[in-house]
Design a protein around this motif. Structure first.
Motif, mmCIF file in Angstrom:
data_model
loop_
_atom_site.group_PDB
_atom_site.id
_atom_site.type_symbol
_atom_site.label_atom_id
_atom_site.label_comp_id
_atom_site.label_asym_id
_atom_site.label_seq_id
_atom_site.Cartn_x
_atom_site.Cartn_y
_atom_site.Cartn_z
ATOM 1 N N ASN A 176 0.827 -1.214 0.000
ATOM 2 C CA ASN A 176 0.000 0.000 0.000
ATOM 3 C C ASN A 176 0.859 1.261 0.000
ATOM 4 O OD1 ASN A 176 -2.581 1.125 -0.203
ATOM 5 N ND2 ASN A 176 -2.651 1.593 1.982
ATOM 6 N N CYS A 177 2.042 1.152 -0.566
ATOM 7 C CA CYS A 177 2.910 2.318 -0.720
ATOM 8 C C CYS A 177 2.710 2.885 -2.120
ATOM 9 C CB CYS A 177 4.378 1.945 -0.523
ATOM 10 S SG CYS A 177 4.794 1.456 1.169
ATOM 11 N N SER A 178 2.723 4.200 -2.238
ATOM 12 C CA SER A 178 2.515 4.833 -3.527
ATOM 13 C C SER A 178 3.300 6.134 -3.598
ATOM 14 C CB SER A 178 1.028 5.108 -3.763
ATOM 15 O OG SER A 178 0.530 6.006 -2.782
ATOM 16 N N GLN A 179 3.441 6.643 -4.804
ATOM 17 C CA GLN A 179 4.059 7.951 -4.977
ATOM 18 C C GLN A 179 3.507 8.613 -6.238
ATOM 19 O OE1 GLN A 179 8.197 8.399 -6.081
ATOM 20 N NE2 GLN A 179 8.368 6.240 -6.672
ATOM 21 N N THR A 180 3.513 9.935 -6.213
ATOM 22 C CA THR A 180 3.063 10.729 -7.349
ATOM 23 C C THR A 180 4.209 10.862 -8.350
ATOM 24 O OG1 THR A 180 1.530 11.945 -5.938
ATOM 25 C CG2 THR A 180 2.107 12.949 -8.048
ATOM 26 N N LEU A 181 3.893 10.810 -9.633
ATOM 27 C CA LEU A 181 4.901 10.845 -10.676
ATOM 28 C C LEU A 181 4.635 12.004 -11.634
ATOM 29 C CD1 LEU A 181 4.886 7.034 -11.484
ATOM 30 C CD2 LEU A 181 6.531 8.240 -10.047
ATOM 31 N N SER A 182 5.651 12.356 -12.415
ATOM 32 C CA SER A 182 5.487 13.450 -13.368
ATOM 33 C C SER A 182 6.181 13.179 -14.701
ATOM 34 C CB SER A 182 6.037 14.757 -12.780
ATOM 35 O OG SER A 182 7.418 14.629 -12.468
ATOM 36 N N GLY A 183 6.661 11.970 -14.934
ATOM 37 C CA GLY A 183 7.363 11.673 -16.176
ATOM 38 C C GLY A 183 6.425 11.550 -17.369
ATOM 39 N N SER A 184 6.958 11.762 -18.551
ATOM 40 C CA SER A 184 6.160 11.631 -19.764
ATOM 41 C C SER A 184 7.051 11.238 -20.934
ATOM 42 C CB SER A 184 5.418 12.928 -20.086
ATOM 43 O OG SER A 184 6.337 13.961 -20.401
ATOM 44 N N SER A 185 6.421 10.740 -21.975
ATOM 45 C CA SER A 185 7.144 10.382 -23.195
ATOM 46 C C SER A 185 6.204 10.605 -24.371
ATOM 47 C CB SER A 185 7.605 8.928 -23.146
ATOM 48 O OG SER A 185 8.289 8.577 -24.340
ATOM 49 N N THR A 186 6.753 11.093 -25.472
ATOM 50 C CA THR A 186 5.931 11.410 -26.643
ATOM 51 C C THR A 186 6.390 10.618 -27.857
ATOM 52 O OG1 THR A 186 5.465 13.649 -25.857
ATOM 53 C CG2 THR A 186 5.178 13.237 -28.201
ATOM 54 N N VAL A 187 5.442 10.029 -28.542
ATOM 55 C CA VAL A 187 5.698 9.411 -29.841
ATOM 56 C C VAL A 187 5.266 10.409 -30.910
ATOM 57 C CG1 VAL A 187 5.056 7.589 -31.440
ATOM 58 C CG2 VAL A 187 5.454 7.040 -29.048
ATOM 59 N N THR A 188 6.213 10.822 -31.736
ATOM 60 C CA THR A 188 5.902 11.746 -32.818
ATOM 61 C C THR A 188 5.228 10.994 -33.955
ATOM 62 O OG1 THR A 188 7.793 13.148 -32.258
ATOM 63 C CG2 THR A 188 6.887 13.378 -34.475
ATOM 64 N N VAL A 189 4.104 11.511 -34.404
ATOM 65 C CA VAL A 189 3.365 10.898 -35.508
ATOM 66 C C VAL A 189 3.486 11.817 -36.722
ATOM 67 C CG1 VAL A 189 1.129 10.050 -36.303
ATOM 68 C CG2 VAL A 189 1.765 9.804 -33.894
ATOM 69 N N ASN A 190 4.198 11.346 -37.734
ATOM 70 C CA ASN A 190 4.376 12.140 -38.950
ATOM 71 C C ASN A 190 3.148 12.006 -39.854
ATOM 72 O OD1 ASN A 190 7.728 10.882 -38.990
ATOM 73 N ND2 ASN A 190 7.057 12.851 -38.193
ATOM 74 N N PRO A 191 2.681 13.114 -40.417
ATOM 75 C CA PRO A 191 1.569 13.018 -41.370
ATOM 76 C C PRO A 191 2.019 12.275 -42.624
ATOM 77 C CG PRO A 191 2.497 15.219 -41.387
ATOM 78 C CD PRO A 191 3.153 14.494 -40.237
ATOM 79 N N THR A 192 1.095 11.646 -43.290
ATOM 80 C CA THR A 192 1.404 10.919 -44.515
ATOM 81 C C THR A 192 1.998 11.875 -45.565
ATOM 82 O OG1 THR A 192 -0.429 9.412 -44.085
ATOM 83 C CG2 THR A 192 0.422 9.468 -46.329
ATOM 84 N N SER A 193 2.977 11.401 -46.299
ATOM 85 C CA SER A 193 3.602 12.211 -47.352
ATOM 86 C C SER A 193 2.576 12.557 -48.434
ATOM 87 C CB SER A 193 4.767 11.450 -47.992
ATOM 88 O OG SER A 193 5.724 11.092 -47.016
ATOM 89 N N VAL A 194 2.562 13.834 -48.816
ATOM 90 C CA VAL A 194 1.678 14.299 -49.895
ATOM 91 C C VAL A 194 2.542 14.959 -50.960
ATOM 92 C CG1 VAL A 194 -0.220 15.843 -50.529
ATOM 93 C CG2 VAL A 194 -0.255 14.636 -48.323
ATOM 94 N N ALA A 195 2.386 14.510 -52.210
ATOM 95 C CA ALA A 195 3.266 14.969 -53.290
ATOM 96 C C ALA A 195 3.034 16.416 -53.678
ATOM 97 C CB ALA A 195 3.090 14.081 -54.519
ATOM 98 N N GLY A 196 1.798 16.894 -53.585
ATOM 99 C CA GLY A 196 1.521 18.266 -53.987
ATOM 100 C C GLY A 196 1.352 18.407 -55.498
ATOM 101 N N THR A 197 1.343 19.647 -55.925
ATOM 102 C CA THR A 197 1.093 19.954 -57.344
ATOM 103 C C THR A 197 2.262 20.746 -57.909
ATOM 104 O OG1 THR A 197 -1.290 20.057 -56.933
ATOM 105 C CG2 THR A 197 -0.483 21.074 -58.969
ATOM 106 N N VAL A 198 2.759 20.302 -59.098
ATOM 107 C CA VAL A 198 3.875 20.999 -59.742
ATOM 108 C C VAL A 198 3.342 21.916 -60.848
ATOM 109 C CG1 VAL A 198 5.638 19.283 -59.250
ATOM 110 C CG2 VAL A 198 4.202 19.037 -61.282
ATOM 111 N N SER A 199 4.195 22.859 -61.234
ATOM 112 C CA SER A 199 3.808 23.780 -62.317
ATOM 113 C C SER A 199 3.806 23.056 -63.663
ATOM 114 C CB SER A 199 4.747 24.986 -62.342
ATOM 115 O OG SER A 199 6.109 24.571 -62.346
ATOM 116 N N ALA A 200 3.333 23.763 -64.684
ATOM 117 C CA ALA A 200 3.079 23.134 -65.986
ATOM 118 C C ALA A 200 4.355 22.802 -66.747
ATOM 119 C CB ALA A 200 2.200 24.069 -66.823
ATOM 120 N N ASP A 201 4.193 21.942 -67.762
ATOM 121 C CA ASP A 201 5.301 21.633 -68.677
ATOM 122 C C ASP A 201 5.757 22.912 -69.392
ATOM 123 O OD1 ASP A 201 5.034 18.982 -67.979
ATOM 124 O OD2 ASP A 201 3.835 18.447 -69.752
ATOM 125 N N GLN A 202 6.990 22.842 -69.923
ATOM 126 C CA GLN A 202 7.554 24.001 -70.613
ATOM 127 C C GLN A 202 8.168 23.578 -71.947
ATOM 128 O OE1 GLN A 202 10.267 26.417 -68.207
ATOM 129 N NE2 GLN A 202 9.426 25.506 -66.310
#
Length: 279
Positions: A176-202
């Motif tokens: 029945n022993c306990s203690q308060t904690l304050s640690g944390s850890s974060t997993v970074t979640v990258n958004p899915t790659s999006v190619a986007g739009t390029v300009s026109a042919d030349q």
């Protein structure tokens, strides 16, 4: 019990006299105090009875070493000797043991970040076997997990945003022993790659430079590539932002093909549409 002795004395001439000698038997005192269980950092009050004066030893962790009541704050399991003496001078000693239980612990040992959006974020924990860990994800509702065999894992499936695991407290049900904690850890979640739009042919004349090629709406970092056959592409050194400039492409004497490779963190790279510069 108290006893009275009679003494009779007789002389050589037959004369006799007698007297009485009372012997008082004082009751021995009994020093009593129960044993205690504490969590590290706690204190308790030890109380003795059946005596007039009291002596506690050793002094370590005690508020005082005399008196019927003392406060004890040991940092390790300690056996104290309590000696009680009554008004008749009779003494008795007895041991009093205070068992100090360690506070349960837990730590975040690892996670599998960063990850790409839609994958599983996992937090691995280790600590006191059997301890119950209270935590929350991203500051949400507190919940618990038990360290079975000293380990546990918490997973978030189909994660689309960064996931932060916050430790709140840990309790050992056995002590029945306990203690308060304050640690944390974060997993970074990258958004899915999006190619986007390029300009026109030349279309340009031989010996001229193409106009800048722009990329918009992309998600992730950019690496421009070029090709002479629209099959095999090679990276253009230093071309890692939009636009791809005329200077980076240089003077052309044959038709060239350009595209952007876009990569968001650890996510799979995607290619933009190909821009054809016809010479």
């Amino acid at each position: 019990a108290n006893i009275t002795y009679s003494v009779v004395a007789t002389t050589n001439w037959g004369c006799m006299d007698s007297t009485t000698i009372p012997v008082t038997v004082n009751t021995n005192t009994v020093a009593t105090s129960p044993d205690y269980q504490l969590c590290l950092g706690e204190s308790t009050t030890m109380t003795a009875n059946n005596g007039s004066t009291y002596q506690w030893s050793p002094n370590s962790g005690l508020s005082a070493n005399t008196g019927a009541t003392v406060t004890a704050s040991p940092t390790t399991t300690t056996t104290y000797t309590l000696t009680a003496t009554n008004s008749s001078g009779c003494s008795y000693s007895s041991p009093v043991t205070i068992t100090v239980n360690p506070l349960p612990t837990v730590s975040i040992t690892s996670n599998n970040g960063p990850i790409c959006s839609g994958n599983t974020a996992t937090f691995n924990l280790s600590g006191t076997s059997g301890a119950v860990v209270t935590y929350n994800l991203n500051g949400g509702t507190n919940t618990t997990v038990t360290l079975t065999g000293g380990t546990a894992s918490v997973s978030v499936t189909n994660a689309t945003t960064n996931q932060t695991f916050n430790l709140v407290s840990v309790n050992n049900p056995t002590t029945n022993c306990s203690q308060t904690l304050s640690g944390s850890s974060t997993v970074t979640v990258n958004p899915t790659s999006v190619a986007g739009t390029v300009s026109a042919d030349q279309t340009i004349c031989s010996g001229a430079q193409p106009a800048n090629i722009t990329l918009t709406g992309n998600t992730g970092t950019i690496q421009w590539q070029s090709s002479s056959d629209n099959v095999t592409f090679s990276n253009i050194t230093g071309a890692t932002s939009s636009p791809l400039t005329s200077a980076q492409m240089g003077t052309l004497t044959a038709t060239r093909y350009y595209r952007a490779v876009v990569t968001s963190g650890v996510c799979t790279s995607v290619n933009s549409a190909v821009v054809t510069v016809t010479v």
